[in-house]
Design a protein around this motif. Sequence first.
Motif, PDB file in Angstrom:
ATOM      1  N   THR B 280       0.851  -1.184   0.000  1.00 10.60           N
ATOM      2  CA  THR B 280       0.000   0.000   0.000  1.00 10.60           C
ATOM      3  C   THR B 280       0.888   1.236   0.000  1.00 10.60           C
ATOM      4  OG1 THR B 280      -1.600  -1.264   1.276  1.00 10.60           O
ATOM      5  CG2 THR B 280      -1.900   1.134   1.218  1.00 10.60           C
ATOM      6  N   LEU B 281       0.633   2.138  -0.931  1.00 16.34           N
ATOM      7  CA  LEU B 281       1.433   3.366  -1.047  1.00 16.34           C
ATOM      8  C   LEU B 281       0.489   4.552  -0.932  1.00 16.34           C
ATOM      9  CD1 LEU B 281       3.317   2.176  -4.250  1.00 16.34           C
ATOM     10  CD2 LEU B 281       4.315   2.333  -1.956  1.00 16.34           C
ATOM     11  N   GLN B 298      -4.250  18.187  -0.639  1.00 19.59           N
ATOM     12  CA  GLN B 298      -5.707  18.128  -0.621  1.00 19.59           C
ATOM     13  C   GLN B 298      -6.127  16.710  -0.262  1.00 19.59           C
ATOM     14  OE1 GLN B 298      -7.667  20.919  -1.607  1.00 19.59           O
ATOM     15  NE2 GLN B 298      -5.778  22.104  -1.718  1.00 19.59           N
ATOM     16  N   GLY B 299      -5.486  16.122   0.723  1.00 20.74           N
ATOM     17  CA  GLY B 299      -5.840  14.765   1.125  1.00 20.74           C
ATOM     18  C   GLY B 299      -4.971  13.736   0.443  1.00 20.74           C
ATOM     19  N   LEU B 300      -5.075  12.508   0.926  1.00 20.67           N
ATOM     20  CA  LEU B 300      -4.242  11.416   0.419  1.00 20.67           C
ATOM     21  C   LEU B 300      -5.112  10.341  -0.222  1.00 20.67           C
ATOM     22  CD1 LEU B 300      -1.780  11.007   3.440  1.00 20.67           C
ATOM     23  CD2 LEU B 300      -1.409  12.283   1.314  1.00 20.67           C
ATOM     24  N   VAL B 301      -4.484   9.505  -1.010  1.00 18.70           N
ATOM     25  CA  VAL B 301      -5.136   8.361  -1.639  1.00 18.70           C
ATOM     26  C   VAL B 301      -4.226   7.152  -1.420  1.00 18.70           C
ATOM     27  CG1 VAL B 301      -5.934   7.347  -3.824  1.00 18.70           C
ATOM     28  CG2 VAL B 301      -6.223   9.804  -3.407  1.00 18.70           C
ATOM     29  N   ALA B 302      -4.796   5.996  -1.145  1.00 17.77           N
ATOM     30  CA  ALA B 302      -4.000   4.770  -0.989  1.00 17.77           C
ATOM     31  C   ALA B 302      -3.995   4.003  -2.299  1.00 17.77           C
ATOM     32  CB  ALA B 302      -4.584   3.900   0.124  1.00 17.77           C
ATOM     33  N   LEU B 303      -2.801   3.617  -2.730  1.00 16.66           N
ATOM     34  CA  LEU B 303      -2.659   2.780  -3.929  1.00 16.66           C
ATOM     35  C   LEU B 303      -2.284   1.379  -3.467  1.00 16.66           C
ATOM     36  CD1 LEU B 303      -0.566   5.199  -6.183  1.00 16.66           C
ATOM     37  CD2 LEU B 303      -3.064   5.063  -5.900  1.00 16.66           C
ATOM     38  N   VAL B 304      -2.969   0.389  -4.004  1.00 18.14           N
ATOM     39  CA  VAL B 304      -2.760  -0.982  -3.548  1.00 18.14           C
ATOM     40  C   VAL B 304      -2.282  -1.846  -4.710  1.00 18.14           C
ATOM     41  CG1 VAL B 304      -3.942  -3.042  -2.658  1.00 18.14           C
ATOM     42  CG2 VAL B 304      -4.462  -0.771  -1.715  1.00 18.14           C
ATOM     43  N   LEU B 305      -1.145  -2.513  -4.518  1.00 16.15           N
ATOM     44  CA  LEU B 305      -0.571  -3.374  -5.565  1.00 16.15           C
ATOM     45  C   LEU B 305      -0.220  -4.736  -4.994  1.00 16.15           C
ATOM     46  CD1 LEU B 305       1.424  -0.386  -6.287  1.00 16.15           C
ATOM     47  CD2 LEU B 305       0.827  -1.664  -8.338  1.00 16.15           C
ATOM     48  N   ARG B 306      -0.096  -5.730  -5.880  1.00 19.61           N
ATOM     49  CA  ARG B 306       0.373  -7.024  -5.446  1.00 19.61           C
ATOM     50  C   ARG B 306       1.833  -6.883  -5.029  1.00 19.61           C
ATOM     51  NH1 ARG B 306      -0.466 -11.752  -9.752  1.00 19.61           N
ATOM     52  NH2 ARG B 306       1.810 -11.658  -9.838  1.00 19.61           N
ATOM     53  N   GLY B 307       2.228  -7.645  -4.028  1.00 24.43           N
ATOM     54  CA  GLY B 307       3.552  -7.475  -3.435  1.00 24.43           C
ATOM     55  C   GLY B 307       4.710  -7.583  -4.404  1.00 24.43           C
ATOM     56  N   LEU B 326       3.066  13.171  -9.705  1.00 23.29           N
ATOM     57  CA  LEU B 326       2.777  12.242  -8.616  1.00 23.29           C
ATOM     58  C   LEU B 326       3.617  12.592  -7.389  1.00 23.29           C
ATOM     59  CD1 LEU B 326       1.236   9.520  -8.032  1.00 23.29           C
ATOM     60  CD2 LEU B 326       3.411   8.384  -8.558  1.00 23.29           C
ATOM     61  N   THR B 327       2.947  12.687  -6.217  1.00 23.83           N
ATOM     62  CA  THR B 327       3.658  13.093  -5.006  1.00 23.83           C
ATOM     63  C   THR B 327       3.365  12.109  -3.886  1.00 23.83           C
ATOM     64  OG1 THR B 327       3.180  15.349  -5.729  1.00 23.83           O
ATOM     65  CG2 THR B 327       4.096  15.097  -3.511  1.00 23.83           C
ATOM     66  N   PHE B 328       4.422  11.500  -3.357  1.00 22.98           N
ATOM     67  CA  PHE B 328       4.236  10.521  -2.278  1.00 22.98           C
ATOM     68  C   PHE B 328       4.037  11.236  -0.952  1.00 22.98           C
ATOM     69  CE2 PHE B 328       6.186   8.063  -5.606  1.00 22.98           C
ATOM     70  CZ  PHE B 328       5.499   6.857  -5.535  1.00 22.98           C
ATOM     71  N   ALA B 329       3.240  10.604  -0.079  1.00 24.76           N
ATOM     72  CA  ALA B 329       3.001  11.163   1.257  1.00 24.76           C
ATOM     73  C   ALA B 329       4.289  11.084   2.069  1.00 24.76           C
ATOM     74  CB  ALA B 329       1.885  10.380   1.957  1.00 24.76           C
ATOM     75  N   THR B 330       4.460  12.044   2.970  1.00 25.98           N
ATOM     76  CA  THR B 330       5.615  12.010   3.876  1.00 25.98           C
ATOM     77  C   THR B 330       5.314  11.036   4.999  1.00 25.98           C
ATOM     78  OG1 THR B 330       4.686  13.744   5.262  1.00 25.98           O
ATOM     79  CG2 THR B 330       6.083  14.449   3.405  1.00 25.98           C
ATOM     80  N   GLU B 331       6.356  10.676   5.758  1.00 26.53           N
ATOM     81  CA  GLU B 331       6.175   9.777   6.913  1.00 26.53           C
ATOM     82  C   GLU B 331       5.117  10.342   7.860  1.00 26.53           C
ATOM     83  OE1 GLU B 331       7.004   6.856   8.481  1.00 26.53           O
ATOM     84  OE2 GLU B 331       7.777   6.148   6.554  1.00 26.53           O
ATOM     85  N   ALA B 332       5.174  11.653   8.100  1.00 24.26           N
ATOM     86  CA  ALA B 332       4.230  12.285   9.032  1.00 24.26           C
ATOM     87  C   ALA B 332       2.805  12.181   8.497  1.00 24.26           C
ATOM     88  CB  ALA B 332       4.616  13.746   9.257  1.00 24.26           C
TER      89      ALA B 332
END
Lengths: 578, 578
Positions: B280-281, B298-307, B326-332
């Motif tokens: 999950t990303l 403006q909020g996050l979205v979860a991307l789900v892929l096979r391992g 495309l911008t990945f969420a930070t750890e926080a």
Amino acid sequence: MRTSQYLVSTLKETPADAEIISHQLMLRAGMIRREASGMYTWLPTGLRVLRKVENIVRDEMNKAGALEVLMPMVQPAELWQESGRWEQMDAELLRFKDRHQRDFVLGPTHEEVITDLVRKEISSYKQLPINLYQIQTKFRDERRPRFGVMRAREFLMKDAYSFHLSQDSLEQTYQAMYQAYSNIFTRLGLDFRPVLADTGAIGGAVSHEFHVLAASGEDAIVFSDQSDYAANIEKADALPPAVARPAATAAVAEVATPNAKTIAEVSTLLNIDATQIIKTLLVHAVKANAKSDDKAPQGLVALVLRGDHELNEIKADKHPLLASPLTFATEAEILAATGASAGSIGPVGLTIPVIVDHSAAVLANFVTGANKDGFHLTGVNFDRDIQNYQTADLRNVVEGDPSPCGKGKLVVKRGIEVGHIFQLGEKYAAAMKAGVLNEEGKHQIMTMGCYGVGVSRIVAAAIEQNHDQYGISWPDAIAPFQVAIVPMNMHKSVRIQEAAEQLYKELTAAGFEVLFDDRKERPGVMFADMELVGVPHHIIIGERNLDERKVEYKNRRTGEKTVLDLDAVVAELQQKLK
Amino acid sequence: MRTSQYLVSTLKETPADAEIISHQLMLRAGMIRREASGMYTWLPTGLRVLRKVENIVRDEMNKAGALEVLMPMVQPAELWQESGRWEQMDAELLRFKDRHQRDFVLGPTHEEVITDLVRKEISSYKQLPINLYQIQTKFRDERRPRFGVMRAREFLMKDAYSFHLSQDSLEQTYQAMYQAYSNIFTRLGLDFRPVLADTGAIGGAVSHEFHVLAASGEDAIVFSDQSDYAANIEKADALPPAVARPAATAAVAEVATPNAKTIAEVSTLLNIDATQIIKTLLVHAVKANAKSDDKAPQGLVALVLRGDHELNEIKADKHPLLASPLTFATEAEILAATGASAGSIGPVGLTIPVIVDHSAAVLANFVTGANKDGFHLTGVNFDRDIQNYQTADLRNVVEGDPSPCGKGKLVVKRGIEVGHIFQLGEKYAAAMKAGVLNEEGKHQIMTMGCYGVGVSRIVAAAIEQNHDQYGISWPDAIAPFQVAIVPMNMHKSVRIQEAAEQLYKELTAAGFEVLFDDRKERPGVMFADMELVGVPHHIIIGERNLDERKVEYKNRRTGEKTVLDLDAVVAELQQKLK
């Protein structure tokens, strides 16, 4: 190439902003287009010519044993700081920073880069001599770019650099380059002359320029009519006159010369030839301490020339008493030093040093400014009226002067500088510590030559030399196309179309570069375009000649017209282009 | 060419700062030298190869009806402001000011300049289509230049631009360029593949890249094993699995997975195949108002892929729910949205939108992060445990996937991009109002194609594909020399010297490009240099063979050695190089 599939792009009108004929014709013939001040796009017709020049230059450089390389256009500032030119060069050297705030320049020349390369690559005398060249885009941020590609900011240049351990070796390569350049300009089909030249800012001892002769040339070049002597007028020595100075017979008299400020005006007013009037120019003396930052002038010096002669600024610049670069006195400085303004000054009674050109120094009973506004002195003589002076060669030579070689008289022509070769010496190699191990195993600084050809400039110079009222008249070797096929009203005649297509096929197969004008244009438009673009050989296909299986041949340069058998065209053109 | 009069400049040691084999070999074979970061001087051997590539590219472009022009490297900022790229492009676009403080750029590409030229030069539909190209030095101020000329700042490129009034016409020229590129790479002797590509920042609808295949290639490219389908992995669609999702048979259980954060670690710890684990990303959602300057997410979205699958960032970038770029969420941000850190997250119980890749969406009873640090969930199922989600193609295809064309399975190879063709459409022409009068006499914006070849990059790519432990193994068409003459101990044997000189004369007269190794070096050194530089055909002259008027022939690529009659060498080589 078919015109219908080509970018002909000719213009009927002369563009208003093009001052010289080559610039006008390059625009009108669809060779170049302006992108920005001093920057041009080469359209297909222009580029075909440029590439032909480039290929001849490359071929002769290879034959002369030079090795082609390609250096970057962008150069790190560090190399220019090492050679000292980072500080010395003015805004012509375009400086900028990259994304990491490091300093770079856009290369106007590559002495630094090549010296850096060679000092890293060459370590032994066994690898010398070596002569490396490139044909590459250069950038010089000219204050006032003009004349199209003749004085552009971005231009194509061939630059070669040779490295040696002895003056003998340098001279050998220099001579080989002199010969290669002569071969290049001969093959290009241009009327050219190599001349002795001043080395200027590049430095070094011996130098020749190669000039394409053209009435519009920026440079005056001089030849002996009886020897090989040839020089840029900047460089040509004026021999002191062999005649003795006549006796002083007239007394000094002051005459009113209201409004007569130039030599021409004084000559007319007093009805005295300009050769009997002297002109006086005040310039700055060399600074007491040349290294001083003190910007104040260190006094003035008067330069005296015959009224019909011109000051040679290069000679004056090199005179040990005078500031370099040569700096003329301001109106205020002239007034303070002489009590008069520039149009009325002369050497009589001056307290500043006076240097008299050899030709002026043999005059007697001459006219000079009175150092009093609106007055001149007549009957003036050296030694009697002007005591403290020295003589020097300060003037440009003129047509008819004795050649400095001792044989013949000088002829003056105009030229466009298209090549320049230098014996540079150790200037860059010493500054950048470029040396090798010599035969004795000791580290020795190399000596260098450098050799430039203005590739894009040659295209413009060729046009200045080869044009007429109809357009450009290319030498065969650099014409964008060798042969034009002009079928008249082809789109109305199957017979003409078939003959034209067949001839196009045959000529192309025989290896000719053909421009086949297959546009639906009136014959007059097609003729005018082919003449403007300057295709040297035209084949005109018309109904009447075709009745007898004949076509018309026209020579663009001579205007010669002949009728040829259609089947003999290939052989005839092979003969003409041999 | 005699090595004694040439700059061989080979290096025995591999330079420490060269990471890839082509960079190492180009330095070792004396082809290039570094001037500054990302800027190289081409030495004679390198330049010979570069020019051969350039000439083949030029020849095929001319055959395809494109017209060569030459645009300036320096470009006025106004044109880039007009197209909008002055603002859009980052520091890769090198900007600078001239002496008059006017803004310019060092051209990384010429869409603006050519569009400006064409809008001034072309006014009627009758002049279209037209395809103009140049082969010219470009500058791109890469943040991290590396791999020698493979990713340099200053490089040589062929760029072509075509102009049309209809999509049909654009497609015709596009097809002609596709064919010309295929011809170019075939003639260069390289193993290449054209593949469907993403258009990226250049814009436009349809695009193909041309890749030289090499294990070291930066790009993954995929082919069908049963059709012509080929694409950059960025562009290749992953078809949704044809299988139905198995039933949910397991119950959800929480398992402790201390220190297992990656798919590999979880797989090992739980002894479950990566294909049964999902990853999950979290990435940023598209902004509510894309034109807003508000930098807050403006909020996050979860991307789900096979391992075992990889996110395809180009596909994600284009998804309408997701921010572009495309911008990945930070750890926080991850912690705030899930209550856990990146290694332990999953879609169960999330309140943000969830997008599931098609291949993950058919899994049942799988493993996922528990949104609780150090814990995973097993036996998870869609719909039962995760309700609100949508599916999409988010992953890179993998070897064995069905080809999106419907025929065959995909094969994955590595490639080096050396050419790229685009159907640009009206992007630049519309922004710069470049139009002509159409057949109806109305002003119509043109549609454009653009076509690039990385000329200097091809040299490096050719080496990546053609080398062995001894050095470079050039295809005949682009080898710096075709034939090497290696006389053994020539300086001790008049007989060998005479035979070598004679052969050199004959081969040169027959038109071969010969490197004659006349150095006083041991045979081993000469063999090693010729192999390193990669001359394809070697003629070795030694005493023993010469007794019978024979010489040895060695093929650099195959290692094949044969003995030839001295008098038959020219004919044999003509046969081999035909």
